[in-house]
Design a protein around this motif. Structure first.
Motif, PDB file in Angstrom:
ATOM      1  N   PHE A 138      11.842   1.393  -2.908  1.00  0.00           N
ATOM      2  CA  PHE A 138      11.044   2.410  -3.600  1.00  0.00           C
ATOM      3  C   PHE A 138       9.545   2.188  -3.454  1.00  0.00           C
ATOM      4  O   PHE A 138       8.748   3.111  -3.638  1.00  0.00           O
ATOM      5  N   SER A 139       9.129   0.963  -3.115  1.00  0.00           N
ATOM      6  CA  SER A 139       7.692   0.713  -2.947  1.00  0.00           C
ATOM      7  C   SER A 139       7.104   1.503  -1.782  1.00  0.00           C
ATOM      8  O   SER A 139       5.886   1.697  -1.704  1.00  0.00           O
ATOM      9  N   PHE A 177       4.918   8.088  -7.546  1.00  0.00           N
ATOM     10  CA  PHE A 177       5.645   8.146  -6.284  1.00  0.00           C
ATOM     11  C   PHE A 177       5.245   9.424  -5.555  1.00  0.00           C
ATOM     12  O   PHE A 177       5.336  10.521  -6.110  1.00  0.00           O
ATOM     13  N   HIS A 229      -0.843   5.903  -9.011  1.00  0.00           N
ATOM     14  CA  HIS A 229       0.220   5.394  -9.892  1.00  0.00           C
ATOM     15  C   HIS A 229       1.352   6.409 -10.052  1.00  0.00           C
ATOM     16  O   HIS A 229       1.768   6.739 -11.163  1.00  0.00           O
ATOM     17  N   TRP A 248       5.358   4.390  -3.343  1.00  0.00           N
ATOM     18  CA  TRP A 248       4.471   4.155  -4.480  1.00  0.00           C
ATOM     19  C   TRP A 248       3.007   4.215  -4.052  1.00  0.00           C
ATOM     20  O   TRP A 248       2.569   3.540  -3.124  1.00  0.00           O
ATOM     21  N   ASN A 249       2.261   5.066  -4.742  1.00  0.00           N
ATOM     22  CA  ASN A 249       0.828   5.189  -4.497  1.00  0.00           C
ATOM     23  C   ASN A 249       0.108   4.393  -5.580  1.00  0.00           C
ATOM     24  O   ASN A 249       0.067   4.801  -6.743  1.00  0.00           O
ATOM     25  N   SER A 250      -0.443   3.241  -5.208  1.00  0.00           N
ATOM     26  CA  SER A 250      -1.052   2.349  -6.190  1.00  0.00           C
ATOM     27  C   SER A 250      -2.342   2.912  -6.771  1.00  0.00           C
ATOM     28  O   SER A 250      -2.790   2.474  -7.828  1.00  0.00           O
TER      29      SER A 250
END
Length: 373
Positions: A353-354, A364, A362, A357-359
């Motif tokens: 799932f990472s 997906f 925050h 992920w848009n850090s």
């Protein structure tokens, strides 16, 4: 017999797909006061009763049957207030089964008031598992109404499509006998409620999170019947169901999250009462190979890079996250059938799932072919 008529309604479009509903109906003699009905017939597009007005000529035969031809002709024949009694049986197999289904339903009595009481008793029994304790300041009426009404709605669907003698129209459009098939496969006892019932109308995208776990808690026998029906559907269409209505796979929404119910059954120690090996074989192929029914979008990219590209679908992020969840379910199912190779690969895919992920945001996000989010 002028008091009996049969017919059918056929649909070609919509969620129900290519479907025919057969009707057998009986007009009860002397149920109209003063004997006002002299003649009537079922209408069709090409042969309509004179009481069918032109402005309803586009209605289907069934709409004429229920709302126009039959009742309008009675009304036009009488100036008095009256009641009529009409008994209707339906079938997805044929007119003879529609008649048999009606006969089965009326085998104990044909009295309308007694049938109404029987129906009320059935629903009262179905809701009897509830035991409501109210707070001192609560009169109890509002709580009872809310809980009983909500519980009633949980039992309205999925639908029991079993017809007279245990027959039903399968999703493969073949007529099956659930009594013969399940007795041979499971050797189930005659004391088990719903043991020979075939259910359909599964909208798993809506129900897998809360409805099915709730139903499993309050009615294990019904849940087992649902799980066996899911097994039947999977084998008949060679694909785990996504959104099944009657004998049609509508394939609405995305993912095969209904497999969560099968995993719940396994975790509860009931996996041996289902044909898990057959489900697993189909499910594992469906999730890893191009598949004609409920197959995966952008499969090669998902398997190799861990995501469905935005270019391939405007639902790319939802599809990818759903695939992670379904792969976890496949891993759990693989463990049950001792297929460690398939299970390990499925678990590994479920943990990616990472990738979405848009850090910074925050959240997906869908991912493009070039790797950008």
């Amino acid at each position: 017999n002028p008091n009996i008529f049969t017919g059918h309604q056929h649909t070609k479009d919509g969620l129900s797909g290519n479907l025919t509903v057969f009707i057998y109906a009986e007009f009860v003699p002397n149920s109209v006061k003063n004997n006002q009905v002299k003649s009537w017939k079922m209408c069709s597009q090409t042969d309509r009763h004179p009481s069918c007005e032109d402005d309803v000529s586009t209605k289907t035969a069934a709409e004429h049957l229920y709302g126009v031809a039959f009742f309008d002709h009675i009304v036009s024949s009488s100036e008095h207030t009256f009641t009529i009694e009409l008994r209707i049986g339906i079938s997805f197999i044929g007119s003879d089964f529609a008649r048999k289904n009606l006969e089965d339903a009326l085998s104990e009595t044909k009295n309308y008031d007694l049938l109404a009481k029987r129906t009320k008793a059935v629903w009262t029994d179905a809701l009897s598992y509830l035991s409501i304790e109210t707070m001192p300041e609560d009169s109890g009426e509002a709580t009872d109404v809310v809980l009983y009404s909500a519980s009633y709605r949980t039992l309205m669907s999925p639908t029991n499509y079993t017809e007279s003698g245990g027959y039903y129209l399968g999703i493969d459009r073949q007529v099956h006998n659930t009594v013969e098939e399940r007795s041979a496969k499971y050797g189930i006892s005659e004391s088990s409620r719903n043991q020979y019932s075939f259910f359909s109308d599964f909208s798993f995208w809506d129900t897998f999170r809360s409805f099915h776990p709730y139903l499993f808690l309050v009615d294990e026998e019904l849940t087992m019947a649902l799980a066996r029906s899911i097994t039947d559907i999977t084998i008949q269409q060679n694909a785990f169901p996504r959104w099944v209505l009657g004998a049609h796979e509508a394939s609405c929404m995305n993912g095969e999250h209904g497999a969560a119910l099968i995993i719940e059954m396994i975790l509860a120690g009931m996996g041996m009462e289902l044909d898990i090996p057959s489900i697993h074989k189909i499910f594992s192929q469906q999730l890893t190979q191009p598949w004609p029914v409920n197959g995966r979008t952008d499969l090669d990219r998902y398997l190799s890079e861990g995501y469905v590209s935005e270019e391939s679908s405007d639902k790319a992020a939802s599809l990818t996250l759903g695939y992670y969840f379904d792969d976890y379910l496949l891993g759990m199912m693989s463990n049950f059938v001792n297929d460690s190779t398939t299970g390990q690969a499925a678990f590994e895919r479920s943990q990616r799932f990472s990738v979405l992920w848009n850090s910074t945001k925050h959240i997906f996000c869908p991912k493009y072919v070039d790797g950008g989010l």
